[in-house]
Design an enzyme around this catalytic site. Sequence first.
Site, PDB file in Angstrom:
ATOM      1  N   THR A 122       0.830  -1.211   0.000  1.00 55.37           N
ATOM      2  CA  THR A 122       0.000   0.000   0.000  1.00 55.37           C
ATOM      3  C   THR A 122       0.862   1.257   0.000  1.00 55.37           C
ATOM      4  OG1 THR A 122      -1.751  -1.143   1.198  1.00 55.37           O
ATOM      5  CG2 THR A 122      -1.770   1.249   1.321  1.00 55.37           C
ATOM      6  N   GLY A 161       3.103  -3.252   8.174  1.00 56.39           N
ATOM      7  CA  GLY A 161       2.980  -3.564   9.595  1.00 56.39           C
ATOM      8  C   GLY A 161       4.218  -4.265  10.119  1.00 56.39           C
ATOM      9  N   GLU A 397      -6.546  -6.031   3.522  1.00 56.85           N
ATOM     10  CA  GLU A 397      -6.597  -7.253   2.709  1.00 56.85           C
ATOM     11  C   GLU A 397      -7.714  -7.195   1.683  1.00 56.85           C
ATOM     12  OE1 GLU A 397      -3.252  -8.781   4.569  1.00 56.85           O
ATOM     13  OE2 GLU A 397      -4.196  -8.890   2.608  1.00 56.85           O
TER      14      GLU A 397
HETATM   15  C1  LIG Z   1      -2.904 -10.422  10.671  1.00 55.28           C
HETATM   16  C2  LIG Z   1      -3.495  -9.712   9.511  1.00 55.28           C
HETATM   17  C3  LIG Z   1      -2.827  -8.367   9.307  1.00 55.28           C
HETATM   18  C4  LIG Z   1      -3.330  -7.718   8.061  1.00 55.28           C
HETATM   19  C5  LIG Z   1      -2.609  -6.435   7.791  1.00 55.28           C
HETATM   20  C6  LIG Z   1      -3.038  -5.912   6.466  1.00 55.28           C
HETATM   21  C7  LIG Z   1      -2.284  -6.080   5.347  1.00 55.28           C
HETATM   22  C8  LIG Z   1      -2.737  -5.546   4.069  1.00 55.28           C
HETATM   23  O1  LIG Z   1      -3.784  -4.938   3.946  1.00 55.28           O
HETATM   24  S1  LIG Z   1      -1.699  -5.910   2.743  1.00 55.28           S
HETATM   25  C9  LIG Z   1      -2.425  -5.006   1.382  1.00 55.28           C
HETATM   26  C10 LIG Z   1      -3.761  -5.592   0.956  1.00 55.28           C
HETATM   27  N1  LIG Z   1      -4.195  -4.935  -0.249  1.00 55.28           N
HETATM   28  C11 LIG Z   1      -5.161  -5.425  -1.040  1.00 55.28           C
HETATM   29  O2  LIG Z   1      -5.818  -6.407  -0.759  1.00 55.28           O
HETATM   30  C12 LIG Z   1      -5.358  -4.686  -2.359  1.00 55.28           C
HETATM   31  C13 LIG Z   1      -6.751  -4.884  -2.915  1.00 55.28           C
HETATM   32  N2  LIG Z   1      -6.740  -4.699  -4.362  1.00 55.28           N
HETATM   33  C14 LIG Z   1      -6.620  -5.778  -5.204  1.00 55.28           C
HETATM   34  O3  LIG Z   1      -6.510  -6.921  -4.840  1.00 55.28           O
HETATM   35  C15 LIG Z   1      -6.689  -5.474  -6.688  1.00 55.28           C
HETATM   36  O4  LIG Z   1      -6.313  -4.144  -6.939  1.00 55.28           O
HETATM   37  C16 LIG Z   1      -8.130  -5.708  -7.268  1.00 55.28           C
HETATM   38  C17 LIG Z   1      -8.436  -7.182  -7.203  1.00 55.28           C
HETATM   39  C18 LIG Z   1      -9.146  -4.902  -6.507  1.00 55.28           C
HETATM   40  C19 LIG Z   1      -8.149  -5.239  -8.710  1.00 55.28           C
HETATM   41  O5  LIG Z   1      -7.033  -5.778  -9.331  1.00 55.28           O
HETATM   42  P1  LIG Z   1      -6.797  -5.431 -10.876  1.00 55.28           P
HETATM   43  O6  LIG Z   1      -5.460  -5.933 -11.248  1.00 55.28           O
HETATM   44  O7  LIG Z   1      -7.134  -4.003 -11.108  1.00 55.28           O
HETATM   45  O8  LIG Z   1      -7.857  -6.377 -11.580  1.00 55.28           O
HETATM   46  P2  LIG Z   1      -9.221  -5.968 -12.268  1.00 55.28           P
HETATM   47  O9  LIG Z   1     -10.221  -5.532 -11.250  1.00 55.28           O
HETATM   48  O10 LIG Z   1      -8.930  -5.068 -13.410  1.00 55.28           O
HETATM   49  O11 LIG Z   1      -9.663  -7.407 -12.804  1.00 55.28           O
HETATM   50  C20 LIG Z   1      -8.904  -7.988 -13.872  1.00 55.28           C
HETATM   51  C21 LIG Z   1      -9.088  -9.477 -13.824  1.00 55.28           C
HETATM   52  O12 LIG Z   1      -8.213  -9.984 -12.801  1.00 55.28           O
HETATM   53  C22 LIG Z   1      -8.952 -10.827 -11.947  1.00 55.28           C
HETATM   54  N3  LIG Z   1      -8.312 -10.809 -10.634  1.00 55.28           N
HETATM   55  C23 LIG Z   1      -8.128  -9.739  -9.834  1.00 55.28           C
HETATM   56  N4  LIG Z   1      -7.488 -10.115  -8.704  1.00 55.28           N
HETATM   57  C24 LIG Z   1      -7.286 -11.458  -8.804  1.00 55.28           C
HETATM   58  C25 LIG Z   1      -6.697 -12.422  -7.949  1.00 55.28           C
HETATM   59  N5  LIG Z   1      -6.195 -12.087  -6.769  1.00 55.28           N
HETATM   60  N6  LIG Z   1      -6.656 -13.696  -8.382  1.00 55.28           N
HETATM   61  C26 LIG Z   1      -7.197 -14.029  -9.580  1.00 55.28           C
HETATM   62  N7  LIG Z   1      -7.778 -13.166 -10.462  1.00 55.28           N
HETATM   63  C27 LIG Z   1      -7.817 -11.891 -10.047  1.00 55.28           C
HETATM   64  C28 LIG Z   1     -10.320 -10.250 -11.938  1.00 55.28           C
HETATM   65  O13 LIG Z   1     -11.260 -11.186 -11.469  1.00 55.28           O
HETATM   66  C29 LIG Z   1     -10.484  -9.920 -13.409  1.00 55.28           C
HETATM   67  O14 LIG Z   1     -10.778 -11.108 -14.088  1.00 55.28           O
HETATM   68  P3  LIG Z   1     -11.773 -11.048 -15.364  1.00 55.28           P
HETATM   69  O15 LIG Z   1     -13.080 -10.553 -14.835  1.00 55.28           O
HETATM   70  O16 LIG Z   1     -11.814 -12.439 -15.844  1.00 55.28           O
HETATM   71  O17 LIG Z   1     -11.155 -10.061 -16.327  1.00 55.28           O
HETATM   72  C1  FAD Z   2      -4.880  -1.828  10.427  1.00 63.36           C
HETATM   73  C2  FAD Z   2      -4.363  -1.822   9.014  1.00 63.36           C
HETATM   74  C3  FAD Z   2      -3.203  -2.522   8.711  1.00 63.36           C
HETATM   75  C4  FAD Z   2      -2.691  -2.504   7.411  1.00 63.36           C
HETATM   76  N1  FAD Z   2      -1.518  -3.175   7.138  1.00 63.36           N
HETATM   77  C5  FAD Z   2      -0.999  -3.120   5.884  1.00 63.36           C
HETATM   78  C6  FAD Z   2       0.250  -3.769   5.595  1.00 63.36           C
HETATM   79  O1  FAD Z   2       0.873  -4.380   6.463  1.00 63.36           O
HETATM   80  N2  FAD Z   2       0.739  -3.702   4.332  1.00 63.36           N
HETATM   81  C7  FAD Z   2       0.072  -3.035   3.330  1.00 63.36           C
HETATM   82  O2  FAD Z   2       0.560  -3.013   2.195  1.00 63.36           O
HETATM   83  N3  FAD Z   2      -1.131  -2.412   3.572  1.00 63.36           N
HETATM   84  C8  FAD Z   2      -1.662  -2.436   4.820  1.00 63.36           C
HETATM   85  N4  FAD Z   2      -2.856  -1.801   5.097  1.00 63.36           N
HETATM   86  C9  FAD Z   2      -3.483  -0.969   4.041  1.00 63.36           C
HETATM   87  C10 FAD Z   2      -4.743  -1.632   3.481  1.00 63.36           C
HETATM   88  O3  FAD Z   2      -4.401  -2.733   2.685  1.00 63.36           O
HETATM   89  C11 FAD Z   2      -5.524  -0.592   2.675  1.00 63.36           C
HETATM   90  O4  FAD Z   2      -5.970   0.411   3.561  1.00 63.36           O
HETATM   91  C12 FAD Z   2      -6.727  -1.247   1.998  1.00 63.36           C
HETATM   92  O5  FAD Z   2      -6.282  -2.038   0.928  1.00 63.36           O
HETATM   93  C13 FAD Z   2      -7.753  -0.232   1.494  1.00 63.36           C
HETATM   94  O6  FAD Z   2      -7.178   0.633   0.546  1.00 63.36           O
HETATM   95  P1  FAD Z   2      -7.283   2.213   0.757  1.00 63.36           P
HETATM   96  O7  FAD Z   2      -6.863   2.509   2.125  1.00 63.36           O
HETATM   97  O8  FAD Z   2      -6.587   2.830  -0.396  1.00 63.36           O
HETATM   98  O9  FAD Z   2      -8.833   2.526   0.673  1.00 63.36           O
HETATM   99  P2  FAD Z   2      -9.614   3.107  -0.604  1.00 63.36           P
HETATM  100  O10 FAD Z   2      -9.606   2.108  -1.696  1.00 63.36           O
HETATM  101  O11 FAD Z   2      -9.152   4.484  -0.870  1.00 63.36           O
HETATM  102  O12 FAD Z   2     -11.101   3.094   0.016  1.00 63.36           O
HETATM  103  C14 FAD Z   2     -11.804   4.287   0.320  1.00 63.36           C
HETATM  104  C15 FAD Z   2     -13.240   4.129  -0.190  1.00 63.36           C
HETATM  105  O13 FAD Z   2     -13.194   4.061  -1.628  1.00 63.36           O
HETATM  106  C16 FAD Z   2     -14.044   3.011  -2.068  1.00 63.36           C
HETATM  107  N5  FAD Z   2     -13.545   2.456  -3.330  1.00 63.36           N
HETATM  108  C17 FAD Z   2     -12.256   2.289  -3.708  1.00 63.36           C
HETATM  109  N6  FAD Z   2     -12.197   1.713  -4.921  1.00 63.36           N
HETATM  110  C18 FAD Z   2     -13.482   1.489  -5.319  1.00 63.36           C
HETATM  111  C19 FAD Z   2     -14.083   0.894  -6.454  1.00 63.36           C
HETATM  112  N7  FAD Z   2     -13.345   0.408  -7.475  1.00 63.36           N
HETATM  113  N8  FAD Z   2     -15.436   0.821  -6.512  1.00 63.36           N
HETATM  114  C20 FAD Z   2     -16.190   1.276  -5.486  1.00 63.36           C
HETATM  115  N9  FAD Z   2     -15.686   1.871  -4.373  1.00 63.36           N
HETATM  116  C21 FAD Z   2     -14.343   1.960  -4.297  1.00 63.36           C
HETATM  117  C22 FAD Z   2     -13.952   1.969  -0.964  1.00 63.36           C
HETATM  118  O14 FAD Z   2     -15.087   1.088  -0.999  1.00 63.36           O
HETATM  119  C23 FAD Z   2     -13.919   2.831   0.296  1.00 63.36           C
HETATM  120  O15 FAD Z   2     -15.260   3.095   0.698  1.00 63.36           O
HETATM  121  C24 FAD Z   2      -3.384  -1.788   6.392  1.00 63.36           C
HETATM  122  C25 FAD Z   2      -4.561  -1.091   6.694  1.00 63.36           C
HETATM  123  C26 FAD Z   2      -5.059  -1.110   8.002  1.00 63.36           C
HETATM  124  C27 FAD Z   2      -6.313  -0.356   8.316  1.00 63.36           C
END
Ligand SMILES: CCCCC/C=C/C(=O)SCCNC(=O)CCNC(=O)[C@H](O)C(C)(C)COP(=O)(O)OP(=O)(O)OC[C@H]1O[C@@H](n2cnc3c(N)ncnc32)[C@H](O)[C@@H]1OP(=O)(O)O
Ligand code: FAD
Length: 633
Positions: A122, A161, A397
């Site tokens: 992120t 994190g 996530e």
């Molecule tokens: C103990 C726990 C601690 C946790 C601490 C937290 C850590 C974190 O938060 S780490 C960071 C987490 N961040 C995310 O999860 C990011 C979320 N965003 C995404 O995953 C992607 O940007 C997306 C899936 C929202 C969009 O990806 P994009 O590349 O833009 O794909 P499209 O929407 O354009 O779809 C194209 C095509 O790809 C397929 N697809 C997307 N993701 C996946 C996947 N993971 N696996 C397989 N296929 C995937 C999607 O279904 C589309 O397919 P078609 O419809 O067939 O074209």
């Molecule tokens: C406690 C915590 C721990 C984290 N740890 C990590 C870490 O270790 N590593 C890491 O990489 N990240 C980490 N993250 C970040 C986290 O993965 C992001 O905050 C998360 O993926 C959401 O993305 P964003 O913050 O950009 O929210 P945004 O996507 O900006 O969301 C804001 C609003 O926009 C809306 N929105 C965005 N896109 C769309 C769309 N296409 N259509 C409709 N609505 C949309 C959402 O629904 C939401 O209401 C952490 C976050 C938290 C809160």
Amino acid sequence: MNPDILRERQNATFDIEKLTNILDGGAERTNRRREIREVLVLNDPDFDYGTPTSLPTMILKLREYGISDPVEINWYKSMYWGTGREALGLHYVMFLPTLYTQCDSEQFNKWVPLIIGTYAQTEMGHGTHLRGLETTATFDPATQEFVMHSPTVTSIKWWPGGRNPLFLPLIFLSIPLSASLFDLFLSGFALPTCSGIVIGDIGPKFGFDAVDNGYLKLEHVRIPRENMLMKYAQVKPDGSYVKPLSSKLTYGTMVFIRSLIVGNAGIVLSQCCTIAIRYSAVRHQSEIRAGEAEPQILDYQTQQHKLFPLLATAYAFLFAGQYMIDTYNRISGDINQGDLSEMPELHALSAGLKAFTTWTANTGIEVCRMSCGGHGYSRSSALPDIYVEFTPSCTYEGENTVMMLQTARFLMKSYRQVQAGQQLSGAVSYLNKVHHRVMAPQAVSSQLDLNLNTLVDLYEIRAAMLVELAAQSIQQESARGKCQEDSWNNSTIDLVRASDAHCHYMVLKMFRDKVDQIEDPGVHSVMSTLAHLYAIHGMGNFTGDFLQAGVLTGAQVPSVSKCLKGLLAEVRPSAVLLVDAFDHHDKMLNSVLGRHDGNVYEAMFEWARSSPLNRTEVHESFHKHLKPLQAKL
Ligand SMILES: CCCCC/C=C/C(=O)SCCNC(=O)CCNC(=O)[C@H](O)C(C)(C)COP(=O)(O)OP(=O)(O)OC[C@H]1O[C@@H](n2cnc3c(N)ncnc32)[C@H](O)[C@@H]1OP(=O)(O)O
Ligand SMILES: Cc1cc2nc3c(=O)[nH]c(=O)nc-3n(C[C@H](O)[C@H](O)[C@H](O)COP(=O)(O)OP(=O)(O)OC[C@H]3O[C@@H](n4cnc5c(N)ncnc54)[C@H](O)[C@@H]3O)c2cc1C
């Protein structure tokens, strides 16, 4: 033991131990979980319950005991840290799995045994839209290095994190979307003062305090070519790029953790139900019949209506979590062998269930807290802390709305395939009936058919109808001349509703399938009641959908409510036994209200007396501030 809670445990109609075994995946797993809990943690003289200083101890103990199975690591950690978080959660659930799944064999052998790391994906400007990440990795063939750079303020890595002062190695995602092991420490960047590195903490958060979330800004920092995780994609020494089988393989770790989160939502909800239901069994308040003793609040129908559907949901999510992780393991095994055919379905299922379960559990935790009245608001209940630690799972996530829309993308694609005459298989096979209009409203009788299989069918028809309505919304927008993207955006409310209904149907189906596998008559009976309660409660919440789908008539609506009340009364005698079966140890729950012995009041008084504010008869602030003020008045 509190006499109320003692009475609640008499006359059990089912074998609690057998139900615990089902939750664990068998008696052997229960025994192993308890061995880890009782022997390796609670009776370990080095065990210093959940304090930060014991983090190194925990890591060394895991190695000493040879615990490497992810489920067993989780059992050990959850016992060690209770309901709280610990700084290395990300290391175990994201950093290590990324190395396991994205390293080639040479990299794996080089790094995995050695390092502790974090996951820096992120950026300040992008968390959801990964294709919008701005950090660049530019290959320099002359030096065989990648030049990592944060070109804008919004490209600063934000949130990783566990960014501890020793600068954990980072799994780093950059554009072109690839993962590299950015190892500040091993690459010689041991201190923040190194040129090109700006690192720090993002500041106080809503909670998650055990995890230090940091920021990282790079100014043309160089790392070896070999640090790019090269299992699926490679940059050769001459700079040529070998593309992966799918660009989404880089997203694999997120799919893994989303799959884990489904079961975790069930665990957290089971913890809160344990606390709220045990407390409701010992709390007496007001009166039902004038002049009689104050009843247990668990005898109020409204209290049962708050807690018993959540109890059923906790079981539903625990079983969905088992199904999800089994499905993840099966499909990721195929992906490992180069068969990516089910990757889209795995993504759609994990994304949708992650959103569905965390949204529901998030709301449920608050219902449990409020059902405990004022004492629920006390930190002694553990409920505020559980909420604060769990609620970001709706955001991280994969932000929940965005995840639901990813599932919707798969549902729309499947619907179009059915319309084109294709025969679907897997979780969306129910859409085949849409094409042949088998989904037409059933000739519903005046009585509600409470057979669990029939209820699953009704949820299937509801989901299919909402998928079709969302598809029709997109078609109508297109017919109005909107482009494909605007047609999609103008239908996203319908699309999220369709995904939610699809997930609701999937969870109920998994619950029914699990109940069908239960052989013990007593356990089967009580689980069947809970599955019915889960289904009927959902039908009561979404009556409009079922009416719109033509599977429920206005005349039948009162019977939904009547049936719900009957099921609440049926669950009442087993409520405490059903939370006992979750087998949460007092030390792990860390809740005065959720104690196994039910001795809430004595424990609460002791807890309050131990508060820092009660260390002296008169707090020092009186002498320091009030007394001087009084002297001047
Ligand atoms: C103990 C726990 C601690 C946790 C601490 C937290 C850590 C974190 O938060 S780490 C960071 C987490 N961040 C995310 O999860 C990011 C979320 N965003 C995404 O995953 C992607 O940007 C997306 C899936 C929202 C969009 O990806 P994009 O590349 O833009 O794909 P499209 O929407 O354009 O779809 C194209 C095509 O790809 C397929 N697809 C997307 N993701 C996946 C996947 N993971 N696996 C397989 N296929 C995937 C999607 O279904 C589309 O397919 P078609 O419809 O067939 O074209
Ligand atoms: C406690 C915590 C721990 C984290 N740890 C990590 C870490 O270790 N590593 C890491 O990489 N990240 C980490 N993250 C970040 C986290 O993965 C992001 O905050 C998360 O993926 C959401 O993305 P964003 O913050 O950009 O929210 P945004 O996507 O900006 O969301 C804001 C609003 O926009 C809306 N929105 C965005 N896109 C769309 C769309 N296409 N259509 C409709 N609505 C949309 C959402 O629904 C939401 O209401 C952490 C976050 C938290 C809160």
